[in-house]
Design a protein around this motif. Structure first.
Motif, short mmCIF file in Angstrom:
data_model
loop_
_atom_site.label_atom_id
_atom_site.label_comp_id
_atom_site.label_asym_id
_atom_site.label_seq_id
_atom_site.Cartn_x
_atom_site.Cartn_y
_atom_site.Cartn_z
N GLY A 1 -3.84 -4.34 5.38
CA GLY A 1 -3.54 -4.29 3.95
C GLY A 1 -4.39 -5.29 3.20
O GLY A 1 -5.59 -5.12 3.04
N ASN B 1 -4.28 4.92 1.40
CA ASN B 1 -3.31 4.27 0.52
C ASN B 1 -4.00 3.44 -0.54
O ASN B 1 -5.17 3.04 -0.38
N GLY C 1 0.83 -1.20 0.00
CA GLY C 1 0.00 0.00 0.00
C GLY C 1 0.86 1.24 0.00
O GLY C 1 1.79 1.36 0.80
N ILE D 1 -3.49 0.11 -3.45
CA ILE D 1 -2.79 -1.17 -3.61
C ILE D 1 -1.95 -1.16 -4.88
O ILE D 1 -2.41 -0.74 -5.95
#
Length: 670
Positions: free
Chosen positions: A164, A136, A127, A138
């Motif tokens: 994440g 953030n 991220g 990916i």
């Protein structure tokens, strides 16, 4: 000192929540308008000029950089016999946790929020955050070539709190928790993404209307997936049998006020829980149980003891159990049946690095053969170590900084007779010392006896740090946390005052040499302390603070936080209680200590208007000579994703303010 503050007009605006009205004369400072930004810049210029007058800014930045050398490292992630880590502006893959390895990616100055290699080590998901906000997106990288892979999901992750991404056991894709609209709307859901394929919404039966975070836990070789829900006190809210094609999620542990935080181990969910044990116990819950929500059906592996059990980490065929012994770390090694087979010989009395919230700590990926951890003390910076069951402790990265300071344990009696512990770091005994109290006391989050670069720099500059463990935190188990939760929130403020008054009574310091700092909810603690007991402090330094609980109910994220931890904004009696705990509403004309408010322009949790509004109201109310300063830093957020140069500037200015107000000897430029 008489300062000419940038003028702040007032407006005839009232906030009304559940029929309760409160004046909001600086509502206009919530806008991100050119007028507000001009005012914000002028306040920042004033803060810099006052703080650094007669002091060398670069000398303070040098001192901060020297102690930043001991900052907590980002631990590497393991998959398929390789280790992935951030090294400067690169992401590196190596055969050893800190081996030279091979650069995979240049981050281009972006902050890496998280790393997650696929189980086979062929694809790295990460991220990237570009503005300090923690939001953030990916990115996917082919590990063999270092080339970016197309087709990554476009959804924005609000933070790294849900770990994440969680890879499917076969590495064909992953689940992730992301925003379904704008960050301001703060609505999130779980998605599943297939490599080279689509991204779809995952229908997980979480409680209706919940805005809590959800992390999907999966283990290679296991047929089970578990959805852990709630960021501070997670529970395994749903389970799915991956061996049955198209099998739906089914509710698991749903009606539970406590914490059940663990991992899929074979056909059981093995977890640390405070259900039926305020200091924690380890239990195993069959994943095919007919009534998993009945604690009477759970299998107890480790009973409650004198220490506070905090987390489990699967390591090969063993479990490493992290505990707090009067705040200090202890790690025991268990076999899969829960029998204790050893203990990690830690390098001192200190703390293991851990995520801020318990949910994030569940994102461990596949069990590895090594227990790799970071450890520090109040006087020695972070080192990284490796331990294998039956083996010796191996140092992978030695601590870079050691403070020449003593650590003394103490306690103060709160008004209700409860002992509130604290640690004193520095040199005392030569008369009243320049003391800084640092505290938090909220959200079941433990404040630990660990190295923190800015606090270490304060001690190195001649100050004495007092780290106080107030109720509301997670240091001493569930009862300690609940003792200052929701309607008992004011207990934290009483604990803080008890520590301050005890230090003064014992001659450790005086009000003329006593400062207070705290961040986020700890910033709110600072705001309450300086408005209710201004005579106790020489200086108060709230950082990334929450300061307007009433106005915060209009912010979807803060509405979620307030409902969970403070009160029900739909209940008039609860709102009136909030009014008595909200620093912005507590400001009255009077003599206040020196105040330095620090905030980030990109902070999505405690937005900068909290600091702006509070500063304006406090400046207008100040009848004393001490300065009321505020600096909102650009390209800074709530702290986790703020870039290193901005963080150094923030810490240096914070330290210089302390040096000036407490009479520390300014550092010389190196």
């Amino acid at each position: 000192m008489t300062l000419l503050y940038p003028p702040a007009r007032t407006v005839e605006v009232f906030e009304e929540v559940a029929g309760v009205r409160a004046a909001d004369p600086y509502r206009w400072l919530e806008d991100e308008s050119p007028e507000v930004h001009r005012w914000q810049r002028r306040q920042a210029e004033l803060a810099v000029s006052v703080i650094y007058e007669g002091q060398d800014p670069e000398a303070f930045r040098d001192l901060i950089r020297a102690y930043d050398a001991g900052s907590r490292p980002a631990l590497p992630k393991h998959a398929a016999s390789r280790w992935f880590r951030v090294a400067g502006a690169s992401v590196v893959v190596a055969d050893e946790p800190f081996g030279d390895g091979r650069p995979l990616l240049d981050t281009g100055g972006a902050y890496v929020s998280w790393l997650a290699p696929s189980p086979d080590g062929r694809v790295l998901a990460l991220g990237l955050c570009t503005d300090g906000s923690e939001h953030n997106t990916i990115r996917l990288v082919d590990v063999a070539t270092g080339d970016p892979l197309p087709g990554a999901p476009e959804q924005v992750l609000h933070s790294a709190w849900a770990g994440g991404v969680s890879w499917l056991p076969d590495g064909s894709g992953f689940t992730f928790f992301a925003l379904t609209g704008t960050p301001e709307e703060f609505r999130q859901a779980v998605f599943t993404h297939r490599l080279g394929g689509p991204t779809k919404l995952e229908e997980i039966p979480v409680p209706a209307g919940s805005r809590e975070y959800t992390l999907v836990q999966m283990t290679p070789g296991s047929r089970w997936a578990v959805a852990a829900h709630r960021v501070g006190s997670p529970i395994p809210v749903a389970v799915r049998d991956l061996s049955e094609a198209g099998a739906p999620w089914r509710p698991f542990v749903t009606d539970c006020a406590g914490t059940v935080a663990g991992h899929v181990i074979g056909d059981h969910y093995v977890a640390v829980t405070d259900v039926g044990a305020a200091r924690g116990r380890v239990v195993a819950i069959p994943l095919d149980a007919a009534d998993p929500g009945d604690p009477g059906q759970w299998i107890e592996l480790v009973p409650e003891g004198e220490t506070v059990l905090r987390s489990l980490t699967p390591v090969g065929e063993h479990l490493y159990l992290s505990e707090f012994d009067r705040t200090f770390a202890r790690v025991r090694i268990l076999d899969r049946a829960g029998a204790v087979v050893g203990e990690v010989p830690l390098p001192g009395r200190g703390a293991l690095a851990a995520p801020f919230f318990a949910l994030t700590g569940l994102a461990v990926g596949a069990p590895v053969a090594d227990f790799v951890f970071a450890f520090s003390t109040l006087t020695s910076s972070w080192g990284v170590y490796r331990h294998r069951p039956g083996g010796e402790l191996e140092t992978l990265a030695a601590p870079a900084v050691t403070l020449d300071a003593d650590v003394v344990e103490g306690q103060a009696l709160a008004p209700d007779g409860v002992a509130v512990p604290y640690h004193v770091v520095g040199r005392t005994g030569g008369g009243p010392a320049p003391v800084l109290i640092s505290a938090y006391g909220a959200a079941n989050v433990p404040l630990l006896p660990q190295y923190q670069p800015d606090l270490a720099a304060f001690v190195a500059a001649g100050g004495v740090l007092v780290q106080a463990y107030l109720r509301g935190g997670g240091e001493f188990g569930r009862d300690w946390y609940l003792a200052a939760h929701r309607e008992r929130k004011g207990v934290r403020d009483s604990d803080l005052v008890a520590v301050a008054e005890h230090l003064i009574a014992e001659g450790v310091t005086t009000p003329a040499r006593l400062a207070l700092t705290g961040g986020s909810d700890g910033g709110l603690m600072c705001g309450v302390a300086l408005t209710r007991r201004p005579e106790l402090w020489r200086a108060v330094l709230p950082r990334a603070p929450l300061l307007d609980l009433i106005g915060g109910t209009r912010d979807p994220y803060l509405d979620f936080v307030i409902r969970k931890a403070w009160a029900d904004p739909d209940d008039p009696d609860e709102v009136r209680r909030l009014l008595g705990l909200s620093p912005y509403q507590l400001v009255r004309p009077g003599v206040f200590p020196a105040v330095y408010l620090q905030a980030g322009a990109a902070d999505p949790r405690c937005r900068p208007w909290h600091a702006r509004k509070f500063a304006a109201r406090l400046q207008a109310a100040q009848q004393g000579e001490a300065p009321i300063l505020v600096h909102v830093f650009e390209n800074a957020g709530h702290g986790a994703a703020t870039g290193p140069d901005v963080a150094v500037a923030q810490d240096a200015e914070w330290l210089a303010f302390l040096a000036k107000t407490l009479g520390l000897t300014p550092p010389a430029r190196t």
